[in-house]
Design an enzyme around this catalytic site. Structure first.
Site, PDB file in Angstrom:
ATOM      1  N   GLU A 239       0.891  -1.164   0.000  1.00  0.00           N
ATOM      2  CA  GLU A 239       0.000   0.000   0.000  1.00  0.00           C
ATOM      3  C   GLU A 239       0.919   1.201   0.000  1.00  0.00           C
ATOM      4  O   GLU A 239       1.540   1.514   1.007  1.00  0.00           O
ATOM      5  CB  GLU A 239      -0.924  -0.041   1.216  1.00  0.00           C
ATOM      6  CG  GLU A 239      -2.092   0.926   1.109  1.00  0.00           C
ATOM      7  CD  GLU A 239      -1.764   2.288   1.705  1.00  0.00           C
ATOM      8  OE1 GLU A 239      -1.537   3.231   0.900  1.00  0.00           O
ATOM      9  OE2 GLU A 239      -1.727   2.413   2.928  1.00  0.00           O
ATOM     10  N   CYS A 273      -2.079   9.032   3.245  1.00  0.00           N
ATOM     11  CA  CYS A 273      -1.907   8.642   1.840  1.00  0.00           C
ATOM     12  C   CYS A 273      -3.180   8.868   1.039  1.00  0.00           C
ATOM     13  O   CYS A 273      -3.134   9.012  -0.185  1.00  0.00           O
ATOM     14  CB  CYS A 273      -1.465   7.190   1.746  1.00  0.00           C
ATOM     15  SG  CYS A 273      -2.558   6.027   2.575  1.00  0.00           S
TER      16      CYS A 273
END
Length: 467
Positions: A239, A273
């Site tokens: 990720e 993020c």
């Protein structure tokens, strides 16, 4: 330094708001890290032999343990990460939900049973735990990033070696304690803090008994880890970085869009993020949006989160300085600072002023870099195809946001965006029940939902003679 002295190294954990040392933790050496694999392998043999129901009950106990210690965990996150009390409390609640979700998923491991088309054979498909898993988590969500990986790994029957960020290890150790109290056997969950992530991770990945790496962090580090894992063909989940577009159409509810923008941009001070990184606002509503958005930004209270501020410091002074550089270069290219919050008097250089930039040129560096801070650059648009092309121009596609008056319009735009997750008329996309992850260079695999547990399993197929 001798090997004996290396064993005694300590790592200072500091409060980014004050610079004060909060605590010291062991700074693990490569030798200590390698020894942890022995315990993990032994723990895995025991843990994989437990029933799904047993694993479920342990995870549910961990969920309740986190709920009971919510204030302690919140205060730890505020102190070592610097996020606001409200953000930290929300993270603890969110993090705990991964243990509850995977407590429920543990008893629902998927499988299949079919007859071969030619007859005479039955196909039995099952899933087994992948084995010892290395988990690497970032500093920006020290609780949620840990539980989002630990929960599915334990539900699947794996043992885990967790390497939290050196800036925020205290939360990880606290969660490990809660898991032990919940009944996780010795060796099944181990945490190693280190001033050198590569020292620890390299030692782990060199061991043949480590079969899985799950990493959350930057795309650059992810690329290097993928290359490392290729040497032994280690199962990986990644990720990685984000550069989320936030698109507002002319028919959008502007008040709702501003509310969503505040969430998407300023949660955790923009250090996420999934944070909105590029704001594409239709020319017809640009004035209204920027006026209302700017007013909200100016009202943000910046300061030590322990005192109740909305926006705390960046994780380090260097991080804040890099973002100041992005702002400066954007203004040199023609962008205008349209609104800013006020820095408290005497704030250290880790604090950064929440800022709204308008008139940002399309070639500005700030539109191509993941800002990871409380800065919102705005670009006006009129042509839908052109703005979708701009939104999709990034090399990463983790998250995106769309606000439009009609749901049908928003959905049509969302389906054209190259992003693994899209907030449709909402400013947040994370949910334990949903698959979290991106496309392109934003990562590989998914976390959360039923997908998250599958990432920690291997498929086995039995071909059974039925003649």
């Amino acid at each position: 330094m001798t090997a004996d002295h290396a064993q005694d190294r300590m790592l200072a954990v500091r409060n980014p708001a004050t610079g004060a040392v909060l605590d010291h933790v062991h700074d693990h050496s490569a030798e200590q890290a390698a020894a942890m694999v022995d315990a993990a392998a032994a723990g895995f043999r025991a843990w994989r032999g437990t029933t799904p129901r047993q694993r479920s009950e342990v995870l549910m106990a961990a969920f309740h343990g986190m709920r009971e210690q919510a204030q302690r965990l919140r205060d730890l996150i505020v102190a070592e990460n610097g996020k606001s009390q409200a953000d930290a409390a929300a993270e603890v609640s969110y993090a705990a939900e991964f243990f509850r979700w995977y407590a429920e998923e543990a008893v629902r491991s998927p499988g299949d049973y079919t007859e071969a088309p030619a007859g005479g054979v039955r196909n039995v498909v099952t899933r087994h735990p992948v084995g010892v898993a290395v988990l690497i988590t970032p500093w920006n969500f020290p609780a949620a990033m840990a539980t989002r990986k630990i929960g599915p790994a334990l539900a699947a029957g794996c043992a885990v070696l967790l390497k939290p960020a050196s800036e925020t290890p205290l939360t990880a150790f606290a969660i490990a304690e809660i898991l032990t109290e919940a009944g996780v056997p010795e060796g099944v969950v181990q945490v190693a803090a280190s001033s050198s992530a590569s020292r620890v991770v390299t030692a782990w990945l060199a061991d043949d008994r480590v079969r899985k790496l799950s990493f959350t962090g930057s795309t650059g580090v992810g690329r290097r880890l993928l290359a490392h894992c290729a040497e032994r063909v280690v199962n990986t989940s990644m990720e990685l970085g984000g550069n989320a577009p936030f698109i507002v159409t002319s028919g959008a509810d502007i008040d709702a869009a501003v509310d969503g923008a505040m969430l998407a941009k300023f949660r955790n001070g923009g250090q996420a993020c999934t944070a909105a990184n590029r704001f594409y606002i239709h020319q017809d509503v640009l004035g209204e949006f920027t006026e209302k958005f700017g007013a909200r930004i100016a009202q943000l209270r910046v300061g030590d989160p322990a005192s109740g501020a909305d926006i705390g410091p960046m994780i380090t002074e260097q991080a804040a300085q890099e973002i100041r550089g992005l702002i400066r270069r954007a203004t040199e290219q023609g962008a205008v600072i349209a609104a800013q919050a006020v820095l408290p008097e005497g704030a250290n250089s880790a604090f950064l002023t929440p800022t709204l930039l308008t008139g940002v040129p399309l070639d500005a560096e700030i539109l191509s870099e993941e800002i990871f801070g409380p800065v919102a650059p705005v670009v006006a648009w009129t042509d839908l195809d052109a703005v979708i092309a701009l939104a999709n121009a990034a090399e990463v596609g983790l998250s995106a946001y769309v606000y439009a008056g009609k749901l049908q319009t928003a959905m049509k735009i969302a389906e054209r965006l190259e992003a693994g997750m899209v907030g449709v008329n909402r400013g947040i996309v994370s949910d334990p029940s949903a698959p979290f992850g991106g496309v392109k260079q934003a990562g590989i695999g998914r976390e959360g939902g039923s997908f998250g547990m599958e990432e920690f399993t291997e498929v086995q197929y039995l071909s059974v003679d039925w003649s």
